[in-house]
Motif scaffolding. Structure first.
Motif, mmCIF file in Angstrom:
data_model
loop_
_atom_site.group_PDB
_atom_site.id
_atom_site.type_symbol
_atom_site.label_atom_id
_atom_site.label_comp_id
_atom_site.label_asym_id
_atom_site.label_seq_id
_atom_site.Cartn_x
_atom_site.Cartn_y
_atom_site.Cartn_z
ATOM 1 N N LYS A 55 -63.987 0.238 -69.667
ATOM 2 C CA LYS A 55 -63.794 0.954 -71.265
ATOM 3 C C LYS A 55 -65.046 1.981 -71.192
ATOM 4 O O LYS A 55 -64.818 3.073 -71.856
ATOM 5 C CB LYS A 55 -64.145 -0.302 -71.921
ATOM 6 C CG LYS A 55 -63.130 -0.920 -72.524
ATOM 7 C CD LYS A 55 -63.408 -2.025 -73.669
ATOM 8 C CE LYS A 55 -62.219 -2.815 -74.066
ATOM 9 N NZ LYS A 55 -62.504 -3.593 -75.211
ATOM 10 N N PHE A 56 -66.154 1.743 -70.647
ATOM 11 C CA PHE A 56 -67.379 2.749 -71.041
ATOM 12 C C PHE A 56 -66.947 4.046 -70.018
ATOM 13 O O PHE A 56 -67.314 5.066 -70.482
ATOM 14 C CB PHE A 56 -68.533 2.185 -70.458
ATOM 15 C CG PHE A 56 -69.108 1.018 -71.529
ATOM 16 C CD1 PHE A 56 -68.433 0.952 -72.778
ATOM 17 C CD2 PHE A 56 -70.066 0.283 -71.102
ATOM 18 C CE1 PHE A 56 -69.184 0.154 -73.801
ATOM 19 C CE2 PHE A 56 -70.559 -0.739 -72.021
ATOM 20 C CZ PHE A 56 -70.219 -0.757 -73.363
ATOM 21 N N TYR A 57 -66.585 3.800 -68.789
ATOM 22 C CA TYR A 57 -66.168 5.017 -68.182
ATOM 23 C C TYR A 57 -65.135 5.708 -69.046
ATOM 24 O O TYR A 57 -65.215 7.011 -68.989
ATOM 25 C CB TYR A 57 -65.394 4.723 -66.657
ATOM 26 C CG TYR A 57 -65.249 5.904 -65.937
ATOM 27 C CD1 TYR A 57 -66.313 6.324 -65.100
ATOM 28 C CD2 TYR A 57 -63.977 6.615 -65.893
ATOM 29 C CE1 TYR A 57 -66.174 7.463 -64.496
ATOM 30 C CE2 TYR A 57 -63.623 7.520 -65.091
ATOM 31 C CZ TYR A 57 -64.781 8.196 -64.153
ATOM 32 O OH TYR A 57 -64.615 9.272 -63.599
ATOM 33 N N GLY A 58 -63.913 4.968 -69.506
ATOM 34 C CA GLY A 58 -63.165 5.596 -70.305
ATOM 35 C C GLY A 58 -63.606 6.494 -71.518
ATOM 36 O O GLY A 58 -63.288 7.757 -71.872
ATOM 37 N N LEU A 59 -64.604 5.937 -72.086
ATOM 38 C CA LEU A 59 -65.285 6.550 -73.438
ATOM 39 C C LEU A 59 -66.041 7.833 -73.088
ATOM 40 O O LEU A 59 -65.963 8.772 -73.557
ATOM 41 C CB LEU A 59 -66.530 5.532 -73.758
ATOM 42 C CG LEU A 59 -67.447 6.048 -74.790
ATOM 43 C CD1 LEU A 59 -66.769 6.437 -76.167
ATOM 44 C CD2 LEU A 59 -68.569 4.951 -75.019
ATOM 45 N N LEU A 60 -66.597 7.755 -71.576
ATOM 46 C CA LEU A 60 -67.398 8.959 -71.293
ATOM 47 C C LEU A 60 -66.463 10.106 -71.078
ATOM 48 O O LEU A 60 -66.594 11.166 -71.562
ATOM 49 C CB LEU A 60 -68.111 8.658 -69.820
ATOM 50 C CG LEU A 60 -68.786 10.087 -69.257
ATOM 51 C CD1 LEU A 60 -69.883 10.313 -69.954
ATOM 52 C CD2 LEU A 60 -69.286 9.679 -67.894
ATOM 53 N N SER A 61 -65.182 9.785 -70.303
ATOM 54 C CA SER A 61 -64.189 10.746 -70.095
ATOM 55 C C SER A 61 -63.669 11.363 -71.570
ATOM 56 O O SER A 61 -63.631 12.719 -71.471
ATOM 57 C CB SER A 61 -63.016 10.149 -69.289
ATOM 58 O OG SER A 61 -61.943 11.239 -68.921
ATOM 59 N N GLU A 62 -63.421 10.700 -72.295
ATOM 60 C CA GLU A 62 -62.887 10.923 -73.626
ATOM 61 C C GLU A 62 -63.820 11.773 -74.653
ATOM 62 O O GLU A 62 -63.517 12.933 -75.012
ATOM 63 C CB GLU A 62 -62.349 9.813 -74.687
ATOM 64 C CG GLU A 62 -61.483 10.160 -75.791
ATOM 65 C CD GLU A 62 -60.982 9.047 -76.427
ATOM 66 O OE1 GLU A 62 -60.196 9.139 -77.282
ATOM 67 O OE2 GLU A 62 -60.985 7.696 -76.104
ATOM 68 N N PHE A 63 -65.099 11.438 -74.416
ATOM 69 C CA PHE A 63 -66.066 11.960 -75.500
ATOM 70 C C PHE A 63 -66.456 13.491 -74.774
ATOM 71 O O PHE A 63 -66.393 14.393 -75.505
ATOM 72 C CB PHE A 63 -67.390 11.149 -75.263
ATOM 73 C CG PHE A 63 -68.678 11.832 -76.143
ATOM 74 C CD1 PHE A 63 -68.594 11.246 -77.420
ATOM 75 C CD2 PHE A 63 -69.425 12.548 -75.750
ATOM 76 C CE1 PHE A 63 -69.801 11.665 -78.213
ATOM 77 C CE2 PHE A 63 -70.523 13.265 -76.283
ATOM 78 C CZ PHE A 63 -70.656 12.750 -77.751
ATOM 79 N N MET A 64 -66.460 13.548 -73.451
ATOM 80 C CA MET A 64 -66.574 14.761 -72.982
ATOM 81 C C MET A 64 -65.503 15.773 -73.026
ATOM 82 O O MET A 64 -65.658 17.130 -73.257
ATOM 83 C CB MET A 64 -67.053 14.550 -71.331
ATOM 84 C CG MET A 64 -68.504 13.897 -71.407
ATOM 85 S SD MET A 64 -69.770 14.794 -71.997
ATOM 86 C CE MET A 64 -71.114 13.671 -71.710
ATOM 87 N N SER A 65 -64.222 15.312 -72.807
ATOM 88 C CA SER A 65 -62.983 15.906 -72.887
ATOM 89 C C SER A 65 -62.743 16.428 -74.321
ATOM 90 O O SER A 65 -62.631 17.687 -74.560
ATOM 91 C CB SER A 65 -62.013 14.984 -72.350
ATOM 92 O OG SER A 65 -60.551 16.051 -72.517
ATOM 93 N N LYS A 66 -63.027 15.658 -75.313
ATOM 94 C CA LYS A 66 -62.656 16.340 -76.623
ATOM 95 C C LYS A 66 -64.098 17.025 -76.977
ATOM 96 O O LYS A 66 -63.775 17.936 -77.701
ATOM 97 C CB LYS A 66 -62.819 14.854 -77.552
ATOM 98 C CG LYS A 66 -61.720 14.078 -77.773
ATOM 99 C CD LYS A 66 -61.687 12.864 -78.509
ATOM 100 C CE LYS A 66 -60.492 12.107 -78.511
ATOM 101 N NZ LYS A 66 -59.288 12.727 -79.339
ATOM 102 N N GLY A 67 -65.313 16.848 -76.726
ATOM 103 C CA GLY A 67 -66.211 17.552 -76.965
ATOM 104 C C GLY A 67 -66.568 18.816 -76.283
ATOM 105 O O GLY A 67 -66.713 20.015 -76.895
ATOM 106 N N LEU A 68 -66.330 19.056 -74.796
ATOM 107 C CA LEU A 68 -66.461 20.298 -74.388
ATOM 108 C C LEU A 68 -65.373 21.176 -74.132
ATOM 109 O O LEU A 68 -65.395 22.112 -73.594
ATOM 110 C CB LEU A 68 -67.051 19.606 -72.885
ATOM 111 C CG LEU A 68 -68.463 19.220 -72.818
ATOM 112 C CD1 LEU A 68 -68.764 18.880 -71.319
ATOM 113 C CD2 LEU A 68 -69.597 19.998 -73.564
ATOM 114 N N ASN A 69 -64.184 20.456 -74.743
ATOM 115 C CA ASN A 69 -62.875 21.533 -74.937
ATOM 116 C C ASN A 69 -62.841 21.898 -76.401
ATOM 117 O O ASN A 69 -61.586 22.247 -76.711
ATOM 118 C CB ASN A 69 -61.849 20.705 -74.224
ATOM 119 C CG ASN A 69 -61.934 20.566 -72.735
ATOM 120 O OD1 ASN A 69 -62.588 21.248 -72.207
ATOM 121 N ND2 ASN A 69 -61.396 19.626 -72.162
#
Length: 288
Positions: free
Chosen positions: A266-280
């Motif tokens: 869950k936390f790994y998925g959170l990191l991926s989603e946060f960075m994908s949404k934020g940095l894109n």
């Protein structure tokens, strides 16, 4: 056999391999190798240590490569300051090492540090705060509406307002701020002088304006925000200890730690989603 003796044998073994590579026809090689094996009574331990060292070294290089590829996949990452890029990659590397070692608390801290690093970087010039202050009385969550047989995302006219979602201020009696309290706070100059907004305020502002481009759906926003709150608790558990936790926080942290295999994912998925949404995000250019 002591560790120092093993290190000496490893050096000797490395030297033999160098000689074999550079001088494969050396007539003394056979005798040198036989002497080495003869005087290495704990050769099995030596070989195990050597293989373990080679495996660890190979794994570390793989993780470094994964960290770079993970972040280079995002549009805005190449344009970040070098020290920010290095910090993100270093924390990702440590995160993966701790996951492999089953160190859940340290793993969680490394993930939070990446989210904190990005949020703090884009908060510091004050533009994100200015946008949220300007829009603080807007209704927060978006809805889908059918128009001309097409679904469109639009802001609704129902509470909660943005200010109560991002800032979540409370009165002394632990009652949430109402509209009057927010108007009083932001109507003064206090908010411009108050530079001590918590990291959770900054993250919620980044989530709303950058990750969701100001039009989040309530369920999706709350889902990510709840995971961040759980991550924050585990980070604080590692960083400060549970002494200041409320009964509810202790209960949540206990439930998370009892389900570590699930929360690693869950936390790994959170990191991926946060960075994908934020940095894109399209909105990111507005706060540079």
């Amino acid at each position: 056999m002591t560790s120092e003796e093993l290190k000496f044998l490893m050096m000797a073994f490395d030297h033999i391999q160098t000689v074999k590579t550079n001088n494969p026809s050396d007539p003394n090689l056979t005798e040198i190798e036989s002497l080495f094996y003869k005087h290495a009574p704990d050769y099995f331990s030596f070989q195990t240590l050597r293989l373990s060292e080679i495996y660890e070294s190979s794994l570390e290089e793989t993780i470094k490569d994964q960290a770079s590829k993970f972040y280079n996949n995002f549009i805005s990452f190449p344009f970040l300051p070098q020290e920010i890029k290095e910090q993100l990659v270093a924390d990702y590397y440590q995160m993966e090492l701790q996951r492999r070692r089953n160190n859940f608390e340290r793993f969680s801290q490394c993930i939070f540090q990446q989210i904190e690093c990005i949020t703090t970087h884009f908060w510091k010039n004050g533009k994100l705060l200015a946008y949220v202050i300007k829009d603080r009385q807007k209704h927060t969550f978006a809805v889908k509406q059918l128009e001309n047989n097409k679904w469109k995302i639009k802001a609704n006219n129902q509470k909660p307002l943005l200010q109560s979602i991002v800032f979540k201020f409370f009165q002394k009696n632990n009652k949430p701020y109402g509209d009057n309290e927010y108007n009083s706070f932001f109507g003064s100059k206090h908010y411009t002088q108050n530079k001590n907004y918590s990291i959770k305020v900054k993250i919620r502002a980044f989530l709303y304006y950058i990750c969701f481009n100001s039009v989040p759906f309530e369920a999706e926003f709350n889902s990510i925000n709840m995971l961040i709150n759980e991550l924050y608790l585990i980070r604080n558990l590692f960083h400060r200890g549970p002494e200041d936790f409320s009964p509810q926080q202790k209960l949540i942290s206990q439930e998370v730690r009892q389900n570590k295999p699930v929360y690693f994912l869950k936390f790994y998925g959170l990191l991926s989603e946060f960075m994908s949404k934020g940095l894109n995000s399209e909105n990111l250019k507005n706060i540079l």
